[in-house]
Design a protein around this motif. Sequence first.
Motif, PDB file in Angstrom:
ATOM      1  N   THR A 166      37.887  37.719  35.401  1.00  0.00           N
ATOM      2  CA  THR A 166      37.543  38.812  36.308  1.00  0.00           C
ATOM      3  C   THR A 166      36.110  39.302  36.081  1.00  0.00           C
ATOM      4  O   THR A 166      35.336  39.473  37.025  1.00  0.00           O
ATOM      5  N   THR A 167      35.793  39.503  34.821  1.00  0.00           N
ATOM      6  CA  THR A 167      34.446  39.954  34.468  1.00  0.00           C
ATOM      7  C   THR A 167      33.402  38.959  34.965  1.00  0.00           C
ATOM      8  O   THR A 167      32.357  39.352  35.504  1.00  0.00           O
ATOM      9  N   SER A 168      33.692  37.676  34.796  1.00  0.00           N
ATOM     10  CA  SER A 168      32.738  36.644  35.194  1.00  0.00           C
ATOM     11  C   SER A 168      32.509  36.641  36.701  1.00  0.00           C
ATOM     12  O   SER A 168      31.372  36.491  37.165  1.00  0.00           O
ATOM     13  N   ILE A 169      33.576  36.813  37.461  1.00  0.00           N
ATOM     14  CA  ILE A 169      33.420  36.859  38.921  1.00  0.00           C
ATOM     15  C   ILE A 169      32.536  38.052  39.300  1.00  0.00           C
ATOM     16  O   ILE A 169      31.635  37.934  40.130  1.00  0.00           O
ATOM     17  N   GLY A 170      32.775  39.183  38.639  1.00  0.00           N
ATOM     18  CA  GLY A 170      31.937  40.365  38.882  1.00  0.00           C
ATOM     19  C   GLY A 170      30.481  40.096  38.562  1.00  0.00           C
ATOM     20  O   GLY A 170      29.573  40.458  39.327  1.00  0.00           O
ATOM     21  N   LYS A 171      30.243  39.430  37.448  1.00  0.00           N
ATOM     22  CA  LYS A 171      28.857  39.124  37.048  1.00  0.00           C
ATOM     23  C   LYS A 171      28.193  38.148  38.016  1.00  0.00           C
ATOM     24  O   LYS A 171      27.014  38.297  38.340  1.00  0.00           O
ATOM     25  N   ILE A 172      28.958  37.138  38.450  1.00  0.00           N
ATOM     26  CA  ILE A 172      28.387  36.145  39.380  1.00  0.00           C
ATOM     27  C   ILE A 172      28.030  36.834  40.705  1.00  0.00           C
ATOM     28  O   ILE A 172      26.955  36.612  41.266  1.00  0.00           O
ATOM     29  N   ALA A 178      48.689  42.495  39.896  1.00  0.00           N
ATOM     30  CA  ALA A 178      48.123  43.597  40.669  1.00  0.00           C
ATOM     31  C   ALA A 178      46.916  44.187  39.948  1.00  0.00           C
ATOM     32  O   ALA A 178      45.907  44.538  40.561  1.00  0.00           O
ATOM     33  N   ALA A 179      47.021  44.257  38.624  1.00  0.00           N
ATOM     34  CA  ALA A 179      45.934  44.847  37.834  1.00  0.00           C
ATOM     35  C   ALA A 179      44.647  44.052  37.984  1.00  0.00           C
ATOM     36  O   ALA A 179      43.548  44.608  38.008  1.00  0.00           O
ATOM     37  N   ALA A 180      44.815  42.720  38.124  1.00  0.00           N
ATOM     38  CA  ALA A 180      43.631  41.865  38.270  1.00  0.00           C
ATOM     39  C   ALA A 180      42.930  42.149  39.594  1.00  0.00           C
ATOM     40  O   ALA A 180      41.696  42.177  39.654  1.00  0.00           O
ATOM     41  N   ILE A 181      43.727  42.379  40.624  1.00  0.00           N
ATOM     42  CA  ILE A 181      43.137  42.679  41.946  1.00  0.00           C
ATOM     43  C   ILE A 181      42.371  43.996  41.876  1.00  0.00           C
ATOM     44  O   ILE A 181      41.236  44.092  42.352  1.00  0.00           O
ATOM     45  N   GLU A 182      42.967  44.981  41.235  1.00  0.00           N
ATOM     46  CA  GLU A 182      42.306  46.295  41.120  1.00  0.00           C
ATOM     47  C   GLU A 182      41.019  46.202  40.326  1.00  0.00           C
ATOM     48  O   GLU A 182      39.997  46.778  40.694  1.00  0.00           O
ATOM     49  N   GLN A 183      41.084  45.465  39.231  1.00  0.00           N
ATOM     50  CA  GLN A 183      39.910  45.316  38.369  1.00  0.00           C
ATOM     51  C   GLN A 183      38.783  44.607  39.126  1.00  0.00           C
ATOM     52  O   GLN A 183      37.617  44.959  38.996  1.00  0.00           O
ATOM     53  N   LEU A 184      39.182  43.645  39.921  1.00  0.00           N
ATOM     54  CA  LEU A 184      38.201  42.896  40.704  1.00  0.00           C
ATOM     55  C   LEU A 184      37.555  43.797  41.761  1.00  0.00           C
ATOM     56  O   LEU A 184      36.355  43.687  42.035  1.00  0.00           O
ATOM     57  N   GLU A 185      38.355  44.699  42.314  1.00  0.00           N
ATOM     58  CA  GLU A 185      37.808  45.645  43.296  1.00  0.00           C
ATOM     59  C   GLU A 185      36.728  46.524  42.675  1.00  0.00           C
ATOM     60  O   GLU A 185      35.725  46.828  43.312  1.00  0.00           O
ATOM     61  N   VAL A 186      36.964  46.924  41.439  1.00  0.00           N
ATOM     62  CA  VAL A 186      35.977  47.753  40.745  1.00  0.00           C
ATOM     63  C   VAL A 186      34.658  46.993  40.600  1.00  0.00           C
ATOM     64  O   VAL A 186      33.578  47.514  40.870  1.00  0.00           O
ATOM     65  N   TRP A 187      34.777  45.729  40.192  1.00  0.00           N
ATOM     66  CA  TRP A 187      33.580  44.892  40.038  1.00  0.00           C
ATOM     67  C   TRP A 187      32.878  44.680  41.376  1.00  0.00           C
ATOM     68  O   TRP A 187      31.645  44.701  41.456  1.00  0.00           O
ATOM     69  N   GLY A 205      28.335  33.658  29.594  1.00  0.00           N
ATOM     70  CA  GLY A 205      28.546  35.100  29.505  1.00  0.00           C
ATOM     71  C   GLY A 205      28.006  35.580  28.162  1.00  0.00           C
ATOM     72  O   GLY A 205      28.311  35.003  27.122  1.00  0.00           O
ATOM     73  N   LEU A 206      27.189  36.629  28.222  1.00  0.00           N
ATOM     74  CA  LEU A 206      26.470  37.070  27.016  1.00  0.00           C
ATOM     75  C   LEU A 206      26.778  38.510  26.644  1.00  0.00           C
ATOM     76  O   LEU A 206      26.020  39.139  25.905  1.00  0.00           O
ATOM     77  N   GLY A 207      27.856  39.045  27.177  1.00  0.00           N
ATOM     78  CA  GLY A 207      28.203  40.433  26.875  1.00  0.00           C
ATOM     79  C   GLY A 207      29.143  40.970  27.938  1.00  0.00           C
ATOM     80  O   GLY A 207      29.569  40.238  28.830  1.00  0.00           O
ATOM     81  N   GLU A 208      29.473  42.253  27.845  1.00  0.00           N
ATOM     82  CA  GLU A 208      30.463  42.823  28.756  1.00  0.00           C
ATOM     83  C   GLU A 208      29.858  43.423  30.029  1.00  0.00           C
ATOM     84  O   GLU A 208      30.570  43.769  30.957  1.00  0.00           O
ATOM     85  N   GLY A 209      28.542  43.558  30.051  1.00  0.00           N
ATOM     86  CA  GLY A 209      27.898  44.217  31.188  1.00  0.00           C
ATOM     87  C   GLY A 209      27.679  43.295  32.375  1.00  0.00           C
ATOM     88  O   GLY A 209      27.761  42.068  32.251  1.00  0.00           O
ATOM     89  N   ALA A 210      27.397  43.894  33.535  1.00  0.00           N
ATOM     90  CA  ALA A 210      27.213  43.135  34.775  1.00  0.00           C
ATOM     91  C   ALA A 210      26.054  42.148  34.696  1.00  0.00           C
ATOM     92  O   ALA A 210      26.083  41.097  35.318  1.00  0.00           O
ATOM     93  N   ASP A 211      25.034  42.471  33.931  1.00  0.00           N
ATOM     94  CA  ASP A 211      23.858  41.593  33.846  1.00  0.00           C
ATOM     95  C   ASP A 211      23.929  40.598  32.695  1.00  0.00           C
ATOM     96  O   ASP A 211      22.982  39.843  32.474  1.00  0.00           O
ATOM     97  N   ASP A 212      25.021  40.631  31.944  1.00  0.00           N
ATOM     98  CA  ASP A 212      25.139  39.749  30.781  1.00  0.00           C
ATOM     99  C   ASP A 212      25.633  38.360  31.175  1.00  0.00           C
ATOM    100  O   ASP A 212      26.692  37.896  30.748  1.00  0.00           O
TER     101      ASP A 212
END
Length: 300
Positions: A113-119, A140-149, A278-285
């Motif tokens: 999920t994080t990776s899709i957000g970063k991409i 369901a949680a994955a869908i919500e998390q993805l929406e946030v990203w 992936g180099l960290g938890e942030g959007a630009d990582d």
Amino acid sequence: FNKIKESLSKTRDSINDKLETVIKTFRTVDEELFEELEEALITADLGVNTSLEIIDRLRSAAAEKHITDSKALKGELAQILKDILKEGSSNELNVFGLPAVIMVIGVNGVGKTTSIGKIANMYRKQGKEVVIAAADTFRAAAIEQLEVWAERAGVRIIKQQEGADPAAVVYDAINACKGKYVDVLLCDTAGRLHNKKNLMEELKKIHRILERELPMGGKEILLVLDATTGQNAVQQAKEFKEAADITGIMLTKLDGTAKGGIVFAIKNEFDIPVKLVGLGEGADDIALFDPDEFVNGILD
Ligand code: GDP
């Protein structure tokens, strides 16, 4: 570049320190030195087969160039490592098309999920139009998390209820892209290995729809792997390759691990190139994978 070098510090400590120790201990180039170097590569997560092959190549290069001083071997080794990453399939993402499609698969917890957000964020910052299809309808949680990203990156997300048919979500997403000059359609999928046959069929179904509706664009099937899991990640690459036509890997959590050496094992044994890291938890990582940069980053 500094970000990558910084993130590779633990892998560098693992590989480089081991190599330096061997090189300092054995001043002259002989068989014992090669054996110790091979051992060092294996313990740095490059895998047995790949380490053997690297040392074979190094032995040949040393003989051919009449290298007798162990220090001179390091440059040769760096070149061989770069060659391994550049041979075979390209490490560049094919994102040509309106839209190009990136399907993302991987087991829970690897950072999918994080990776899709970063991409999404990465392409958005390049001025590209991005749409996300939330076709992992399993959680369901994955869908919500993805929406946030998606919101954070400022991109559109197409979703349905938990349990919906993933292919239907993809179909909706394709329609949302049509006539809109969307550059990249990012498809999250429930691409897990709970059942290889199911996974194959689900991905094939999605792929068929994509080929029919978007025949022209680039299609990537990206497997997300967690670098901190080392040989486990290598095993996942092997198993997923048997179930899907993976075109590349997004290797996450390189920042927190000494096991970056698996990049070589995965490339050499299965010809699957790492394309993103992936180099960290942030959007630009996130960074595009560059073989030269990677090898330089771990060797000094
Ligand atoms: P998913 O279950 O595969 O969708 O995984 P998530 O995207 O929810 O990520 C799982 C955890 O890994 C979260 O705490 C993320 O912040 C973390 N994570 C993801 N990518 C990276 C990375 O590149 N570096 C680090 N340090 N953490 C990451």
